[in-house]
Motif scaffolding. Structure first.
Motif, short mmCIF file in Angstrom:
data_model
loop_
_atom_site.label_atom_id
_atom_site.label_comp_id
_atom_site.label_asym_id
_atom_site.label_seq_id
_atom_site.Cartn_x
_atom_site.Cartn_y
_atom_site.Cartn_z
N PHE A 280 0.86 -1.18 0.00
CA PHE A 280 0.00 0.00 0.00
C PHE A 280 0.90 1.23 0.00
O PHE A 280 2.09 1.15 0.34
N VAL A 282 0.82 5.46 1.25
CA VAL A 282 0.16 6.62 1.86
C VAL A 282 0.93 7.87 1.47
O VAL A 282 2.08 7.79 1.01
N LEU A 291 -1.49 6.13 10.54
CA LEU A 291 -2.17 4.91 10.13
C LEU A 291 -1.71 3.72 10.97
O LEU A 291 -2.53 2.96 11.50
N LEU A 295 -3.84 1.37 13.71
CA LEU A 295 -3.95 -0.08 13.61
C LEU A 295 -3.49 -0.76 14.90
O LEU A 295 -4.11 -1.72 15.37
N THR A 305 3.83 -5.48 9.78
CA THR A 305 3.34 -4.12 9.52
C THR A 305 4.56 -3.22 9.41
O THR A 305 5.24 -2.97 10.41
N THR A 354 -7.92 -5.96 9.55
CA THR A 354 -7.02 -4.89 9.11
C THR A 354 -7.63 -4.13 7.94
O THR A 354 -7.62 -2.89 7.91
N LEU A 358 -8.74 -0.09 7.27
CA LEU A 358 -8.21 0.76 6.20
C LEU A 358 -9.31 1.42 5.38
O LEU A 358 -9.06 2.39 4.66
N ARG A 361 -9.86 5.35 4.46
CA ARG A 361 -8.61 6.09 4.61
C ARG A 361 -7.97 6.35 3.25
O ARG A 361 -8.21 5.62 2.29
N VAL A 363 -5.52 5.62 1.31
CA VAL A 363 -4.49 4.60 1.13
C VAL A 363 -4.63 4.05 -0.28
O VAL A 363 -5.72 3.66 -0.70
N ARG A 365 -3.88 1.13 -2.74
CA ARG A 365 -3.56 -0.29 -2.66
C ARG A 365 -2.80 -0.72 -3.91
O ARG A 365 -3.27 -0.54 -5.03
#
Length: 520
Positions: A280, A282, A291, A295, A305, A354, A358, A361, A363, A365
């Protein structure tokens, strides 16, 4: 008399990965390349081990005085270690290599070394990057490297309790292979995984890349068997206990100062099927840190992560080759001006939890291909160091951890300290492990090597960065203390804490033979 020994690269890297031409071209443009490395021969002095001590050790275990064997256990895998083994700087070489085959042999070796006042440095995979296995002798007349490779057995598996007993010399891959035959996994995969050992994981409080799911290594340990100069010590007898302070945690992270770990009883889990990794992006470091914090605090971290800052993401995209330009264009189209890569991997945790977090947001992918690419190349850092050294590049890492409120401050301060000392380096940073209250930061530094003083170049930068780290976080999150971080330990644990550790050391190792000059 000294022996001149040719350096064997196989000791230092499991597999060397060359840098592709486009990577060298980018490095040359971005940071510059130094002069090609000219290796010098390494001299190994004659062993200082007395004939009587050699004879006594030979009677209880396998021992070698061979110059190549001794050089192969001289130091770890830090940048400075690599320089020294290329003939730049002094290599501290043990006087002998002792290779016991059982825990009882380890105890016998320690008894002999106490009798003849010989220092002992426990040696597993030799992956320390902080001087943890440097063959220092302290006040002793000689020092031996205690190579634990002979302790490589899976002792037992309790499938009902999901507990396995592993000997200390097992490497990460071999432990996984043996556990896999029973349908289990340890799930502990640090970047040193290919060479590092179970005993080393325990002695340094190692943290694997999937620690959010499986836990840090100390979280997995049920009990530890330790050979000390005053007798064998087994710590831990149940999954939880209120029988006073947890002395098991005193052994974990003790770096061979209190005893030699010979067996570790660990929690294991069923081998996962269908592991999934995704990439991903950001927009910016602050958005990424926020972020990952959310999480962690919502309890929906992936097992792996990992958040890369803009510089590390730039390097990752550039090294991707021809796809980099198209990917950058796509990210700009999606409104991402400062791309920061996030890798999420699921093995034992819920992906759906998870992904739900997300939702909504900002984000982008990138999908499974990016995740698979990271997984395929996650050990390339250690493998490419020889190629970078050959290209004239100083490459080294730093790590720390702090609370969320200080994560960005710490990152910026370490970066500033490194730039002040090194000029115009590439300083990459990523969050490697996340917790409810904070996160670890892992830095990688690239800069042209100083031809006049390559050892001093990094040494000064390391001190400058460590001063900042000590002020804003922990001096080490998972690399351990060794010799390099020792000057900052008292600031972190206090003078009383140092006295406590010295008292334990004096009780378990009254003559001070174990790993002199480390930790305290």
């Amino acid at each position: 008399m000294c022996h001149t020994v040719a350096v064997t690269r196989a000791r230092w890297t499991t597999e060397t990965v060359p840098l592709p031409p486009h990577a060298l071209a980018w490095l040359s443009q971005r940071v510059g390349l130094g002069e090609p490395f000219v290796e010098a021969p390494v001299s190994v002095p004659e062993s200082a081990l007395s004939e009587d001590a050699f004879t006594a050790l030979e009677a209880v275990s396998t021992i070698s005085l061979d110059a190549a064997d001794r050089l192969g256990r001289a130091g770890g895998l830090s940048y400075l270690d690599l320089l020294r083994h290329r003939g730049h700087g002094d290599v501290v070489v043990p006087d002998a290599v002792v290779q016991p085959a059982t825990p009882d042999e380890v105890a016998e070796v320690l008894s002999v070394c106490v009798e003849y006042d010989v220092a002992v440095v426990p040696f597993g995979g030799g992956t320390s990057v902080v001087g943890g296995v440097e063959a220092l002798r302290g006040a002793k007349s000689a020092v031996v490297a205690l190579d634990l490779a002979g302790l490589g057995a899976l002792v037992s598996v309790d499938p009902v309790s999901r507990v396995a007993v592993l000997q200390a010399g097992l490497t990460g891959p071999e432990a996984e292979r043996l556990l896999g035959e029973h349908g289990f996994t340890l799930g502990h995969v640090p970047q040193s995984f290919e060479r590092a050992t179970i005993g080393g994981f325990a002695a340094t409080r190692s943290a694997g890349q999937a620690s959010s799911g499986y836990g840090r290594f100390e979280d997995m340990v049920e009990s530890v068997r330790v050979a000390t100069p005053v007798g064998e010590w087994v710590v831990g007898s149940a999954p939880a206990s209120a029988a006073g302070p947890d002395l098991k945690q005193l052994v974990l992270g003790s770096e061979g100062l209190f005893g030699v770990i010979t067996e570790v009883s660990v929690r294991v889990r069923p081998k996962p099927y269908g592991a999934r990794y995704e990439g991903f992006v950001v927009d910016g470091w602050e958005a990424g840190a926020e972020l990952v914090r959310s999480l962690a605090q919502d309890g929906v971290l992936a097992d792996v992560t990992r958040l890369s800052d803009e510089d590390e993401t730039e390097v990752a995209l550039e090294l991707a080759g021809g796809k980099a330009s198209a990917l950058k264009k796509y990210l700009r189209f999606r409104g991402v001006e400062r791309p920061c890569l996030v890798i999420l991997g699921w093995e034992c945790r819920s992906r759906s939890a998870t992904m739900s977090a997300l939702s909504g947001r900002k984000v982008v992918r990138l999908g499974r291909a990016m995740g698979a690419s990271w997984l395929h190349g996650r050990f390339n850092g250690p493998r490419q160091r020889d190629a970078l050294l050959d290209a004239g590049v100083c490459v080294e890492t730093l790590e720390t951890a702090t609370h969320w409120s200080r994560v960005s401050e710490l990152r910026d301060a370490v970066r500033a300290a490194l730039v002040a000392e090194l000029g115009n380096p590439v300083v990459m940073c990523h969050v490697s492990h996340a917790y409810e209250t904070g996160a670890s930061l892992y830095f990688t530094v690239l800069v042209p090597r100083d031809l006049e003083d390559p050892v001093g170049q990094w040494g000064r930068a390391k001190v400058a960065a460590s001063e900042v780290i000590s002020r804003l976080g922990t001096i080490t999150h998972h690399h351990a203390v060794g010799r390099d971080h020792q000057p900052w330990v008292e600031r972190e644990i206090g003078a009383i804490g140092v006295d406590v550790l010295r008292a334990v050391k004096d009780r378990l190792d009254p003559t001070g033979i174990l790993n002199p000059g480390k930790l305290i």
